[in-house]
Design an enzyme around this catalytic site. Sequence first.
Site, mmCIF file in Angstrom:
data_model
loop_
_atom_site.group_PDB
_atom_site.id
_atom_site.type_symbol
_atom_site.label_atom_id
_atom_site.label_comp_id
_atom_site.label_asym_id
_atom_site.label_seq_id
_atom_site.Cartn_x
_atom_site.Cartn_y
_atom_site.Cartn_z
ATOM 1 N N SER A 280 -5.282 36.993 -13.843
ATOM 2 C CA SER A 280 -4.039 36.347 -14.257
ATOM 3 C C SER A 280 -4.209 34.839 -14.197
ATOM 4 C CB SER A 280 -2.896 36.754 -13.328
ATOM 5 O OG SER A 280 -3.108 36.257 -12.024
ATOM 6 N N ASP A 281 -3.489 34.135 -15.052
ATOM 7 C CA ASP A 281 -3.332 32.707 -14.825
ATOM 8 C C ASP A 281 -2.516 32.569 -13.523
ATOM 9 O OD1 ASP A 281 -3.299 29.962 -15.002
ATOM 10 O OD2 ASP A 281 -2.641 29.913 -17.098
ATOM 11 N N TRP A 282 -2.531 31.375 -12.942
ATOM 12 C CA TRP A 282 -1.912 31.170 -11.632
ATOM 13 C C TRP A 282 -0.390 31.369 -11.702
ATOM 14 C CZ3 TRP A 282 -6.664 31.524 -11.826
ATOM 15 C CH2 TRP A 282 -7.513 31.291 -10.767
ATOM 16 N N ALA A 284 0.989 33.889 -13.314
ATOM 17 C CA ALA A 284 1.358 34.481 -14.607
ATOM 18 C C ALA A 284 1.594 35.979 -14.477
ATOM 19 C CB ALA A 284 0.272 34.222 -15.642
#
Length: 861
Positions: A280-282, A284
């Site tokens: 995941s993006d941070w 997200a």
Amino acid sequence: MRLGWLQVTAVTAASVVSAQDDLQYSPPFYPSPWANGQGEWASSYQRAVELVSQMTLAEKVNLTTGTGWMLDKCVGQTGSVPRLGIQSICLQDSPLGIRFGDYNSAFPAGINVAATWDKQLAYLRGQAMGQEFSDKGIDVQLGPAAGPLGRHPDGGRNWEGFSPDPALTGVLFAETIRGIQDAGVIATAKHYIANEQEHFRQTPEAKGLGFDISDTLSSNIDDKTMHELYLWPFADAVRAGVGAIMCSYNQINNSYGCQNSQTLNKLLKAELGFQGFVMSDWSAQHSGVGAALAGMDMSMPGDIAFNDGLSFYGTNLTIGVLNGTIPQWRVDDMAVRIMAAYYKVGRDRLHTPPNFSSWTRDEFGFEHNAVSDGAYERVNHFVDVQRDHAQIIRRVGADSVVLLKNTGALPLSGKEKKVSILGEDAGSNPWGANGCDDRGCDNGTLAMAWGSGTAEFPYLVTPEQAIQSQVINGRGNVFAVTDNGALDQMAKVAAQSSVALVFVNADAGEAFISVDGNNGDRKNLTLWKNGEEVIKTAAKSCNNTVVVIHSVGPVLVDEWYEHPNVTGILWAGLPGQESGNSIADVLYGRVNPGAKSPFTWGKTREAYGAPLVTKPNNGHGAPQADFTEGVFIDYRRFDQKNETPIYEFGYGLSYTTFEFSNLHVLPLKGAEYQPASGKTGAAPKLGKTGEASDYQYPKGLHRVRQYIYPWLNSTDLKSSSGDPHYNDDITKWVPEGSHDGSPQPILPAGGGAGGNPRLYEDLFRVSVTITNTGDVVGDEVPQLYVSLGGPNEPKKVLRKFERLHLAPSQQVVWSTTLSRRDLSNWDVQKQDWVITPYHKEIFVGSSSRQLPLHASLPAVQ
Ligand SMILES: *[C@@H]1O[C@H](CO)[C@@H](O)[C@H](O)[C@H]1NC(C)=O
Ligand SMILES: *[C@@H]1O[C@H](CO)[C@@H](O)[C@H](O)[C@H]1NC(C)=O
Ligand SMILES: *[C@@H]1O[C@H](CO)[C@@H](O)[C@H](O)[C@H]1NC(C)=O
Ligand SMILES: *[C@@H]1O[C@H](CO)[C@@H](O)[C@H](O)[C@H]1NC(C)=O
Ligand SMILES: *[C@@H]1O[C@H](CO)[C@@H](O)[C@H](O)[C@H]1NC(C)=O
Ligand SMILES: *[C@@H]1O[C@H](CO)[C@@H](O)[C@H](O)[C@H]1NC(C)=O
Ligand SMILES: *[C@@H]1O[C@H](CO)[C@@H](O)[C@H](O)[C@H]1NC(C)=O
Ligand SMILES: *[C@@H]1O[C@H](CO)[C@@H](O)[C@H](O)[C@H]1NC(C)=O
Ligand SMILES: *[C@@H]1O[C@H](CO)[C@@H](O)[C@H](O)[C@H]1NC(C)=O
Ligand SMILES: *[C@@H]1O[C@H](CO)[C@@H](O)[C@H](O)[C@H]1NC(C)=O
């Protein structure tokens, strides 16, 4: 069932009925494809399977989950498996060098790599970055980026990636990945996918701007546009063997990027055959079970909100398997994918624990910075990892300078008697090169834009410094005025100078920082800091005014580019630490410019279409970004609308001239296309799940506050989860088919890395002769465009290019090939690539609008 708005809960599977049924939706695709070790992944996959087979559920979960924001030394770190000797995996920004480090290099941004059109340089830069990351003990580099691709010229993070053209981006993205991974570091292709703007990428950020929205922006994209534009470079990344992919903050068709089964399960894993892991993006991630079943493999940085000590994975993932909402094979697959990527690039040979801390430059500090816990130890070892990378940085910096105008002023002789250097953008940041956190300001020369896609500068050679030493060496006089308010002073020195070198810029970045009212995305395409007035002031007083633009993308030049005293214009992008040396190399002719603009320079913002969504347009629901322009972005749109740009995509001058001749097309004996068919194997189940009692917190463990663990507080699953929505009605939350581990049909467009292997077979060989007709050595980039024909297609799309180096009057025959993929369109009905029956033509030349050679292609099936 519709995939709509999703609550923030661990149970939310991607099947919640949308409250807003009229919104575009994302069709579900389950089960999540398991890795199978195809192609070059075979041996690393095998090793991963052997290792993961020995793991307990908690050990597997540990690999899938970050330990929490600032809890360990890197921006993201997974748990470890001490019993089997697997240490925590370190993930670190950024696409252009090490963020939050020291004694590391600050490389040119991705957009500069795009401007070089140079595959070898892209590779070498990637490799140099990879070496630095590895030397610091970083296992995963969080780059390169191909999302945003560049739908919006004012998109805040375009510069981190390459170009709005998917073929140019795809090739350089893949070369960068190869470089990074050949140096032994896992590369991360990001942000997947359709992450085209900064506004509304996160709801708390929107709140900060006074907008109350329930969910992040939804990028609504049709299937054809997805395949032909946004997914294209990711296919190249998968084909290059990329180890990791980062899913993005935005929604796609109203389903979050990190739990969208259509983009993750179907497009990425089933169709493109991706064998590595999706992180995941941070922050997200918006669900646990939903994300797991939709194909997300690693939660970063692990906690739900930074430092809340809670996680959608960690304990919740262990529970999700124990309570039967997530099949064991899915967690096995997550762990296998992570370890396969680790082995593939050689981390098992190269891994050392990180020898720097992202959170302090002090030598000593706490092991767990966020909570001042753990050992008080030497956290920074100050390891110098720069090697001789300054050379490649300087070279990429110079080879990415696009010469836009030259009426004869350039190159400078070095014997100019009086030279003025004008503009704040020539000088240093009075606050220091790293004086603004994450480069979140526009003080002094712009050599890097802002956000997480940055690195600390080890030093920054400014244009003023480099040009001043050059002039002094030539025994000239040099006057620098770097206060953009000092127009009178500028006029005075310009009037006396044989050349006035004017530096201007335009900045942008990531939405967590706002600079001068630019909330990540740019609020306009004009120059910053009074740049136009600086140029006009110089041009009024000096008949030899040369303008250098440092910018994150196109700027409007209409007001001044035709001014007769503006004798030269150069675009230098974001060149990194050697900025001044790179531009001086070009100004003084040590390097003959050969770069080509990786984007179009329009007369107005409107000419580009596709406006940013900067105001909520769906009540308090997710703002909707309808990608109605389809594949018509950048030059494709200008062609479609018969709009004349100021400088077209692919344009760039040289100190010499070139001629194109002798276009030849040779059909190759390509095999007929075969849609992939058959079935995958069944999902392998590795090791045993065990019971809740096996996964209790070990007795006597010192629990670090806010730290994310894989264990449970008690054998009561519900209370161990603490999820207020903990639900025991499994059918309500688990999408149909998501637990099916039986052999699955192979998609027609699938079957290999990057899709059906037949797509990559060459159908034509094309050759053309290029001659250097001037009297200095120089670089030319022949560009091959294809017209795919049909009523709704772009006039032409770039497919092939090569940067060539030619001595005066040297002739070279450039030979390239066109693959089936290069000539195909995505057929939504067939769900496969097809070569349409429409007439196909190719064009070759030096830019998207200077295409002297063309030929028809014989029909192919
Ligand atoms: C599990 O996830 C839910 C959100 O879905 C959260 O409320 C809960 O605190 C999490 N539990 C743990 C132990 O992290
Ligand atoms: C989004 O919706 C469009 C239109 O229905 C469809 O063509 C496309 O495949 C969908 N894409 C995703 C990722 O859901
Ligand atoms: C999970 O990782 C943490 C942090 O590295 C470690 O302390 C713990 O022992 C690991 N748990 C298991 C089950 O290996
Ligand atoms: C840091 O990196 C170096 C070089 O890769 C490595 O050999 C070492 O073990 C790490 N730690 C220290 C303290 O240098
Ligand atoms: C540096 O940038 C900050 C943030 O934009 C700004 O407030 C400050 O005035 C600038 N300082 C100088 C000396 O330019
Ligand atoms: C565009 O934005 C820049 C940076 O914030 C600002 O300096 C400039 O004045 C703006 N241009 C216009 C025309 O408003
Ligand atoms: C600029 O003006 C000077 C005299 O003022 C003249 O010698 C020179 O040729 C002019 N240069 C250009 C490029 O027109
Ligand atoms: C160009 O520069 C000369 C000074 O060299 C000046 O006299 C002239 O007015 C300038 N031209 C314009 C159009 O500003
Ligand atoms: C588990 O126990 C720890 C320590 O007592 C406590 O802080 C935490 O809130 C508990 N978690 C849940 C989900 O109850
Ligand atoms: C299973 O566990 C997950 C993770 O804690 C939880 O979100 C979900 O509601 C549980 N489902 C059932 C059916 O117990």
